[in-house]
Design a protein around this motif. Structure first.
Motif, PDB file in Angstrom:
ATOM      1  N   ILE A  25      39.498  47.341  40.024  1.00 57.33           N
ATOM      2  CA  ILE A  25      39.963  46.780  41.293  1.00 57.33           C
ATOM      3  C   ILE A  25      41.184  47.569  41.738  1.00 57.33           C
ATOM      4  O   ILE A  25      42.118  47.772  40.957  1.00 57.33           O
ATOM      5  CB  ILE A  25      40.362  45.293  41.113  1.00 57.33           C
ATOM      6  N   LEU A  38      45.962  37.212  47.244  1.00 55.60           N
ATOM      7  CA  LEU A  38      45.933  38.413  46.400  1.00 55.60           C
ATOM      8  C   LEU A  38      46.545  39.518  47.230  1.00 55.60           C
ATOM      9  O   LEU A  38      46.145  39.752  48.371  1.00 55.60           O
ATOM     10  CB  LEU A  38      44.492  38.766  46.009  1.00 55.60           C
ATOM     11  N   LEU A  41      46.321  44.043  44.756  1.00 54.58           N
ATOM     12  CA  LEU A  41      46.162  43.848  43.310  1.00 54.58           C
ATOM     13  C   LEU A  41      45.341  44.969  42.676  1.00 54.58           C
ATOM     14  O   LEU A  41      44.319  45.386  43.225  1.00 54.58           O
ATOM     15  CB  LEU A  41      45.505  42.492  43.072  1.00 54.58           C
ATOM     16  N   LYS A  61      43.459  32.723  41.017  1.00 54.75           N
ATOM     17  CA  LYS A  61      42.568  33.127  39.924  1.00 54.75           C
ATOM     18  C   LYS A  61      41.104  33.023  40.338  1.00 54.75           C
ATOM     19  O   LYS A  61      40.317  33.955  40.155  1.00 54.75           O
ATOM     20  CB  LYS A  61      42.808  32.246  38.680  1.00 54.75           C
ATOM     21  N   LEU A  64      40.098  35.658  42.856  1.00 50.32           N
ATOM     22  CA  LEU A  64      39.844  36.956  42.238  1.00 50.32           C
ATOM     23  C   LEU A  64      38.473  36.967  41.553  1.00 50.32           C
ATOM     24  O   LEU A  64      37.683  37.899  41.714  1.00 50.32           O
ATOM     25  CB  LEU A  64      40.958  37.254  41.216  1.00 50.32           C
ATOM     26  N   THR A  67      35.626  37.127  43.965  1.00 53.89           N
ATOM     27  CA  THR A  67      35.454  38.470  44.512  1.00 53.89           C
ATOM     28  C   THR A  67      34.615  39.312  43.551  1.00 53.89           C
ATOM     29  O   THR A  67      33.689  40.014  43.970  1.00 53.89           O
ATOM     30  CB  THR A  67      36.825  39.138  44.738  1.00 53.89           C
ATOM     31  N   LEU A 210      48.471  36.237  36.719  1.00 54.56           N
ATOM     32  CA  LEU A 210      48.514  36.436  38.163  1.00 54.56           C
ATOM     33  C   LEU A 210      49.802  35.806  38.704  1.00 54.56           C
ATOM     34  O   LEU A 210      50.006  34.602  38.593  1.00 54.56           O
ATOM     35  CB  LEU A 210      47.278  35.765  38.780  1.00 54.56           C
TER      36      LEU A 210
END
Ligand SMILES: Nc1ncnc2c1ncn2[C@@H]1O[C@H](COP(=O)(O)OP(=O)(O)O)[C@@H](O)[C@H]1O
Ligand SMILES: [Mg+2]
Lengths: 252, 281
Positions: A25, A38, A41, A61, A64, A67, A210
């Motif tokens: 990522i 986010l 990141l 969290k 993410l 995604t 995170l």
């Protein structure tokens, strides 16, 4: 009310990565109208690694993880994940109108679906529940079916979003051992979201935290397996993680 | 109602072979109707009520037998059944079509939903004069009216059912490499099925109601025709036979939908457990 949207936006266009890095990522940014959840990141997951994602509630969290699962679009940044990936959520999310084995077999394209489902359920100790209706299962059983449904797809990447949070303590310990076993026996990269520091230290070989939309802490967990709560190194790491999360140690 | 509640609450007893407790419960249910029949017959026998206005149960039974052997009953029953069958069929098919279209797509919702919501506010029985002018006095206006009445419960319930399918389950299914059509077939439509069946039960009830009204306004066959004819000749016993037939038809068709429900929704908690194949929870 909104119309039914069944097709996940990015599901059909994953950029498949090389073998060294299962997940990559870069510069991922996501906001829901307000400030970015986010924020630029970066994260790399090594193939075959077991990474635990920690963070306060609402820190992003799940966003993410979604995604990576292809369930959420990333307006900015590049995300590359293997096409073979599976998700287990906090709730089992089974189809109540399909018997257990059909839930597991859903979407399997080739071979004998029942045999494959049966093998996966067997591995999770559920061979006797093959023909049960999901609503007759206990919470732990239902979550194991969800795990079987993920596993039967032979994923390279397994995404787990607080899969044990709703289970009682005893069942949770069994499930943790089960996931550790599955990770060791299969060629899996695991990303586990949890808010439980002990769970992170029991299972992961790396903890990422995170904070403010970025990976604020990246802590390797070099503890011998099987892991023990009483181990001095365990206690030290535990305090380190709790401090990172901003939790007062006295409570633990 | 009562029987469903009882059987759901006590699966064990149901599974066990005929025990005396269950038999007594069954028997109690018939106590009241039987008592009423006895009192009614007694009142008639002692001439306490005018049997021209209120025929005794025995007279109604005799009249029933007469209608049966002359073939009048079955012929008219068949005419009514055909009307309801065709009308309900058309209504269910159209309601399902519209419901799926509006439920699954924004385009469908925009084109179909607001229109149907408007038409829905109009009591469909008020359209009888218009339908007679449009379609004449044959079968068409009756079937059209039944179809129209049956359409709305199906449409409304299916639309709502599709829209209330758990998003989380759809999301989970979309991670399983399913096509759009597979998700609709495996997730969305089965998820909407319970609500659809609720709609079906309403539709069946409305279909009978519409039939009664339509046949009384104008018909030369059917149970309603039999009843209206009897009114002209002051045959209250025949009217009673007609009423009983209507009641039985409503009851039987409602039971049929319930059987469909029980089979199609075998996975639901209230039914799970009464199914013999999966006893223990
Ligand atoms: N679909 C969405 N629409 C609007 N806000 C969202 C949506 N999904 C998540 N959020 C917001 O993003 C933030 C992060 O959510 P989430 O990723 O679920 O947090 P976590 O899993 O770490 O608890 C929360 O403030 C949440 O309210
Ligand atoms: Mg979350």
């Amino acid at each position: 009310m909104t119309a039914i949207e069944t097709r996940a936006p990015v599901l059909d266009s994953p950029r498949v990565t090389t073998a060294e890095s299962a997940v990559s990522i870069r510069g991922l940014t996501r906001s829901f109208g307000g400030p970015a959840i986010l924020n630029n990141l970066d994260l790399e997951l090594e193939a075959g690694s077991f990474t635990v994602l920690l963070g306060r509630s609402g820190s992003g969290k799940s966003t993410l993880l979604r995604t990576l699962a292809g369930l959420d679009t990333a307006p900015a940044g590049t995300v590359s994940v293997p096409r073979e990936r599976a998700v287990v959520f906090q709730e089992p999310r089974l189809l109540p109108w399909k018997r257990v084995w059909r839930n597991v077999a859903l979407g399997l394209r080739d071979g004998d679906p029942r045999a494959q489902a049966s093998a996966a359920l067997d591995e999770l100790g559920l061979s006797h529940r093959l023909d049960a209706w999901p609503l007759t299962l206990s919470g732990g059983e239902a979550q194991r079916v969800a795990l079987a449904r993920a596993l039967v797809r032979r994923p390279k990447l397994m995404l787990l979003d607080e899969p044990f949070a709703a289970l009682d303590a005893l069942t949770r310990m069994r499930m943790q051992a089960l996931v550790a076993k599955l990770w060791q026996q299969h060629d899996l990269t695991v990303l586990l979201v949890t808010h439980d520091v002990d769970e992170a230290l029991l299972l992961g070989d790396r903890a990422v935290v995170l904070i403010d939309g970025q990976i604020g802490a990246d802590i390797p967990i070099n503890l011998e397996r099987p892991r023990r709560h009483g181990d001095p190194d365990f206690i030290r790491l535990r305090q380190q993680l709790l401090a990172t999360l901003g939790v007062d140690e006295v409570a633990g | 109602m009562a029987s469903a509640a009882v059987s759901a609450a006590r699966p064990q007893q149901r599974a066990a072979s005929f025990n005396s407790g269950a038999f007594l419960t069954q028997a109690h249910r018939f106590t009241m109707p039987v008592l009423i029949l006895i009192v009614w017959q007694a009142l008639d026998s002692f001439h306490l009520i005018n049997s021209r206005l209120m025929p005794s149960p025995v007279m109604v039974a005799e009249s029933f037998w007469q209608l049966l052997v002359t073939g009048q009953l079955l012929g008219n029953l068949w005419a009514s059944l055909v009307r309801v069958g065709i009308g309900l069929g058309i209504g269910v098919v159209l309601g399902t079509g519209f419901g799926v279209f509006a439920g699954l797509s924004r385009l469908g919702e925009d084109t179909v939903d607001s229109t149907l919501q408007m038409v829905r506010t109009l009591p469909h029985l008020a359209l009888i004069p218009l339908f007679i002018l449009w379609f004449g006095i044959g079968e068409t206006p009756k079937i059209a009216l039944i179809a129209l009445g049956a359409l709305f419960p199906i449409y409304l319930n299916l639309f709502a059912g599709i829209r209330s399918v758990d998003r989380k389950i759809i999301e989970a299914a979309s991670t399983l490499n399913l096509t759009h059509a597979e998700i609709i077939w495996n997730v969305v439509l089965p998820g909407a099925l319970p609500q659809f069946l609720v709609g079906l039960r309403y539709s069946v009830g409305i279909a009978w109601l519409t039939l009664v009204v339509a046949e009384q306004v104008n018909a030369n066959s059917g149970i309603g025709y039999l009843v209206m004819n009897a009114r002209d000749f002051l045959e209250t016993d025949v009217i009673f036979v007609g009423l009983i037939i209507y009641a039985l038809l409503g009851l039987i068709t409602d039971q049929m939908v319930r059987i469909i429900e029980r089979r199609a929704l075998a996975w639901r908690p209230s039914f799970v457990g009464t199914q013999s194949n999966r006893g223990a929870l």
